[in-house]
Write an enzyme that holds these catalytic residues in place. Structure first.
Site, mmCIF file in Angstrom:
data_model
loop_
_atom_site.group_PDB
_atom_site.id
_atom_site.type_symbol
_atom_site.label_atom_id
_atom_site.label_comp_id
_atom_site.label_asym_id
_atom_site.label_seq_id
_atom_site.Cartn_x
_atom_site.Cartn_y
_atom_site.Cartn_z
ATOM 1 N N ASN A 94 0.831 -1.198 0.000
ATOM 2 C CA ASN A 94 0.000 0.000 0.000
ATOM 3 C C ASN A 94 0.871 1.256 0.000
ATOM 4 O O ASN A 94 1.819 1.362 0.775
ATOM 5 C CB ASN A 94 -0.917 0.018 1.235
ATOM 6 N N GLU A 132 -7.166 -3.042 -7.608
ATOM 7 C CA GLU A 132 -7.481 -3.667 -6.312
ATOM 8 C C GLU A 132 -8.924 -4.155 -6.289
ATOM 9 O O GLU A 132 -9.609 -4.080 -5.264
ATOM 10 C CB GLU A 132 -7.235 -2.673 -5.169
#
Length: 280
Positions: free
Chosen positions: A43, A167
């Protein structure tokens, strides 16, 4: 085989306002057509930012992006966006139609697709993702995996050359994630488009033809799953782990089991172990 990259990124740099360091730092990358490319990283590594430069959602401060040989610019951006569809992480943020069929039709309406063609494409796309029976339902009443399939249908109906999954499986439960990944594998076999998967899930990335590793806005390395997943220490340095099958293979080799010195996915590992067992 087409030797022109479908996406060609040249020395792209981008910084968010007030950020201490660039989100993208002099990245150059070529993505060839009709492949599944996984862009991986932890991330905040810059992978989603990179994907958003591909169709101009984010405009780099320097560098150039070419789509199918054509420079991305104010003159070409809308044509590129018609050829590149994105499925984002949270499908609830994308729904605009009162029913599943309405939502799939929305993008085509904006692009001026004639109604008779639009109806055919809605049906074809929903059948592709196995959601035709839900066409009259409200999107809000669907499960997470079903919602993502509807969003994918909306992208497929526009007949893109590139599909980006940003994602797109990260908020799903294991069943929903498995459904979307299985569907993308089937679509890759059936279709003639490029899939770009933005993910930190190495098991998902292992299904791709090529893996691109991004960290701190820089391209660290790229290669096939076999080439990338034998670099366990390098992956650990950048906040990722190797797939479970590679962890098991490494442990078995250390214990003296005669397995090949290369990455094996789960099916290949089982086949190798079965062959060894049969020869004992």
């Amino acid at each position: 085989m087409n030797s022109t990259p479908i996406i060609d990124v040249k020395n792209v740099t981008y910084s968010y306002p007030y950020a201490e360091q660039p989100a993208l730092n002099q990245i150059s990358l070529q993505i060839m057509p009709d492949q599944w490319i996984a862009i991986v990283g932890h991330n905040g590594s810059g992978k989603s930012t990179l994907a958003k430069t591909f169709n101009g959602l984010i405009e780099p401060q320097s560098g150039e992006i070419y789509f199918n040989g054509e420079l991305l610019s104010e003159e070409t951006i809308w044509d590129v966006r018609r050829q590149l569809g994105i499925v984002f992480q949270n499908p609830d943020n994308q729904f605009v139609g009162a029913t599943v069929a309405d939502d799939v039709a929305f993008g085509m309406e904006n692009n001026g697709v004639p109604r008779e063609k639009m109806l055919v494409r809605v049906e074809e796309a929903l059948k592709q993702v196995r959601m035709w029976d839900y066409r009259h339902q409200e999107p809000a009443r669907l499960s997470g995996g079903q919602k993502q399939r509807v969003e994918l249908a909306g992208v497929l109906a526009q007949r893109p050359k590139v599909i980006i999954l940003d994602e797109a499986t990260s908020m799903l439960d294991p069943q929903g994630r498995s459904e979307i990944i299985e569907l993308m594998m089937q679509l890759r076999e059936q279709g003639d488009f490029t899939i770009i998967s933005i993910t930190h899930d190495v098991d998902e990335a292992a299904l791709a033809d090529q893996i691109v590793l991004i960290d701190s806005g820089e391209l660290i390395t790229q290669g096939t799953p076999s080439e990338i997943f034998t670099q366990a220490e390098r992956l650990h340095e950048h906040g990722l782990i190797v797939p479970l099958s590679e962890q098991v293979r490494t442990d078995l080799v250390a214990a003296g089991v005669g397995l090949p010195d290369k990455y094996l996915d789960e099916t290949q590992l089982v086949d190798e172990l079965w062959t060894l067992h049969s020869n004992m």
